[in-house]
Design a protein around this motif. Structure first.
Motif, short mmCIF file in Angstrom:
data_model
loop_
_atom_site.label_atom_id
_atom_site.label_comp_id
_atom_site.label_asym_id
_atom_site.label_seq_id
_atom_site.Cartn_x
_atom_site.Cartn_y
_atom_site.Cartn_z
N GLU A 169 -5.55 41.65 -2.78
CA GLU A 169 -4.96 42.74 -2.02
C GLU A 169 -3.57 42.40 -1.52
O GLU A 169 -2.68 43.23 -1.49
N GLY A 171 3.98 52.41 -2.86
CA GLY A 171 2.81 53.04 -2.25
C GLY A 171 2.86 54.54 -2.48
O GLY A 171 3.78 55.07 -3.10
N HIS A 200 -4.45 53.28 -4.26
CA HIS A 200 -3.99 52.56 -3.06
C HIS A 200 -4.19 51.05 -3.20
O HIS A 200 -3.44 50.25 -2.68
N LYS A 201 -5.24 50.71 -3.92
CA LYS A 201 -5.60 49.31 -4.07
C LYS A 201 -4.51 48.49 -4.75
O LYS A 201 -4.37 47.30 -4.54
N SER A 205 1.60 49.66 0.51
CA SER A 205 1.73 50.43 1.76
C SER A 205 1.39 51.89 1.51
O SER A 205 1.12 52.30 0.38
N PHE A 206 1.42 52.67 2.58
CA PHE A 206 1.16 54.11 2.51
C PHE A 206 2.04 54.81 3.55
O PHE A 206 2.22 54.31 4.66
N PHE A 223 -7.32 57.24 6.95
CA PHE A 223 -6.62 56.16 6.25
C PHE A 223 -6.85 54.78 6.86
O PHE A 223 -6.17 53.82 6.51
N CYS A 232 -10.60 54.17 3.96
CA CYS A 232 -9.77 54.00 2.77
C CYS A 232 -9.62 52.50 2.48
O CYS A 232 -8.62 51.88 2.84
N LEU A 268 -6.44 50.47 1.38
CA LEU A 268 -5.32 50.21 2.30
C LEU A 268 -5.65 49.11 3.30
O LEU A 268 -4.94 48.92 4.28
N LYS A 313 -2.99 46.61 4.86
CA LYS A 313 -1.66 47.07 4.42
C LYS A 313 -1.08 48.05 5.44
O LYS A 313 -1.83 48.80 6.08
N LYS A 356 0.34 51.26 7.18
CA LYS A 356 0.18 52.70 7.00
C LYS A 356 1.13 53.37 7.98
O LYS A 356 0.95 53.28 9.20
#
Length: 484
Positions: free
Chosen positions: A241, A262, A312-313, A317-318, A350, A355, A358, A361, A363
């Protein structure tokens, strides 16, 4: 009395000799040794430490040395400054280096400079109570409670010192950071903030000061095992990850190297900001998905859909950007009746438990709310959302979640009514800052501080009813830099 306890008359004698500022410094230095006594005076703290066998004559000597009362070392404890320095050089210290650094900085600041720092922090930490006579150490304690300052989280203070042109103090912080990183590399004891034990669970309303991570947790993080922040759910960051990254980046900064960087989800229910935001975040390397004029049901379904994406994996980032009418707790989307979709629910979709891709990571959420006055809001049946069975008409508990950055800007809906096609000044400034490669050399917290300044400077030229207000809440554990 045990062999190493300090006689009560010595504690009394020392406390009587100290002035108010010296007592404040000593209480600050002891803050992590007795977290349950945060509001106690110095004598109470020293007596408690003595009874718990945490205070020795040597530890008391260190405290006097740190507040530069070398006369009391000689007169009361019958020791010399050089003797204490030799002890500190060869053995474990009672006081963490971070506390020592803050006290040293405190001694190097003039009263007007502390006032300037308090003024600068008003925009960044609006929930802080700003008294005119507040000391630097009192400011630091307030910032610690808001999770804005910690032993490994000093960017905000550095930026403030930059603003008041105290480069010498920035160098002190950078030296401390360097020594801390060297110590960590060589597996020396890592500072553990004992105050963490007395704080509530990690949340976004009042995130704890969680930088003190115990050695075994750091080792787990490096090996890919679970890491617990306060009483939050375990945070798992595996090698897959987090990626294979240089040691310094993995320790100090989030990995931001994936292609795409992302998913960036833009939901613009007003329709004036989508284009510039899409261009900005595509330029940063995000896979941007734009949706205009959604009602609450459509937005809810879109959020759920995006949260379930497996991609997302493979991203680092998101980003989620929302533009809508609303109130302080909810957004209305394009619905004509105003039941409101709770902003807290958006965060829940999220978090790591909802999720997993993520996990560990960053967000990032940027919200522009055009606030509708309460007397203009209509009641209707509430929207049912997936995930929890609770009634969202009551206050939704914010999730225990790490790695979230939440920037929420509000302005009265009359701003939009006067200029229906105008973009949000907040989002326009954000786009300008992120578009500038020079600005992107700074971490997201520093960028947001400059965003605060731009927005509040802009407020000076408009009617109070048309002014923007900004609130930042975050549970980031590391520095976050966008690619340059």
């Amino acid at each position: 009395m045990t062999r190493c306890q300090v006689p009560a008359f010595l504690i009394h004698q020392i406390q009587e000799e100290l002035d108010k500022d010296e007592e404040e410094m000593m209480v600050f230095l002891c803050r992590d040794l007795a977290p349950d006594l945060a509001t106690a005076d110095l004598k109470e703290i020293l007596v408690a430490l003595n009874e718990r066998e945490k205070l020795t004559p040597v530890g008391l000597s260190e405290l006097l040395y740190r507040v530069k009362r070398f006369d009391l070392l000689r007169r009361i404890l019958n020791t010399e400054k050089a003797t204490v320095e030799a002890h500190l050089a060869r053995s474990l210290r009672l006081i963490p280096d971070y506390r020592v650094l803050m006290v040293e900085i405190n001694e190097n600041l003039e009263k007007d400079e502390v006032g300037s720092l308090g003024f600068l922090l008003r925009d960044y930490a609006p929930r802080m109570k700003m008294a005119k006579d507040k000391s630097f150490l009192a400011l630091i304690i307030d910032l610690e409670k808001l999770n804005l300052v910690a032993p490994n989280q000093l960017d905000l203070i550095e930026n403030c010192f930059q603003s008041i042109h105290r480069i010498d103090l920035i160098r002190k912080i950078q030296k401390y950071k360097h020594e801390a990183s060297v110590s960590s590399v060589h597996s020396q004891p890592v500072y553990v903030n004992a105050h963490q034990a007395s704080l509530p669970n990690l949340n976004l309303i009042d995130p704890p000061y969680h930088s003190g991570i115990q050695n075994e947790n750091i080792e787990k993080l490096q090996k890919g095992s679970s890491l617990t922040l306060g009483a939050a759910e375990p945070l798992h960051m595996s090698i897959e990850e987090s990626g294979s990254v240089p040691h310094k980046m993995s320790d100090d900064s989030y990995r931001m190297q994936s292609q795409p960087l992302g998913i960036c989800l833009i939901i613009d229910c007003i329709g004036n900001d989508t284009d510039v935001l899409e261009k900005t975040f595509r330029g940063l390397g995000y896979d941007v998905h734009c949706h205009r004029y959604l009602n609450m049901n459509s937005m809810n379904q879109k959020l759920l859909e995006v949260a379930r994406w497996q991609k997302h994996k493979y991203c680092d980032s998101f980003v989620c950007i929302l533009v809508s009418r609303g109130n302080s707790q909810s957004i209305f989307c394009t619905d004509h009746t105003f039941s409101g979709f709770p902003l807290e629910q958006i965060k829940k979709y999220f978090t790591a438990d909802s999720c997993p891709g993520l996990l560990g990571k960053p967000k990032l959420f940027f919200i522009q709310s055009y606030v509708v006055p309460e007397n203009e809001q209509e009641c209707s049946s509430l929207l049912e959302v997936d995930g929890n069975a609770e009634n969202i008409s009551s206050k939704v508990t914010i999730p225990h979640a790490a790695d979230i950055f939440w920037s929420h800007c509000k302005v009265d809906v009359s701003k939009l009514e006067q200029s229906p096609t105008s973009s949000s000044y907040y989002l326009r400034c954000l786009a300008e800052l992120l578009h500038n490669p020079y600005k992107r050399k700074r971490c997201i917290l520093a960028i947001h501080m400059e965003l605060n300044k731009k927005v509040y400077d802009g407020n000076m030229t408009v009617d109070p009813s048309q002014q923007y207000s900004l609130l930042l809440q975050h549970t980031l554990r590391k520095k976050l830099f966008f690619p340059t």
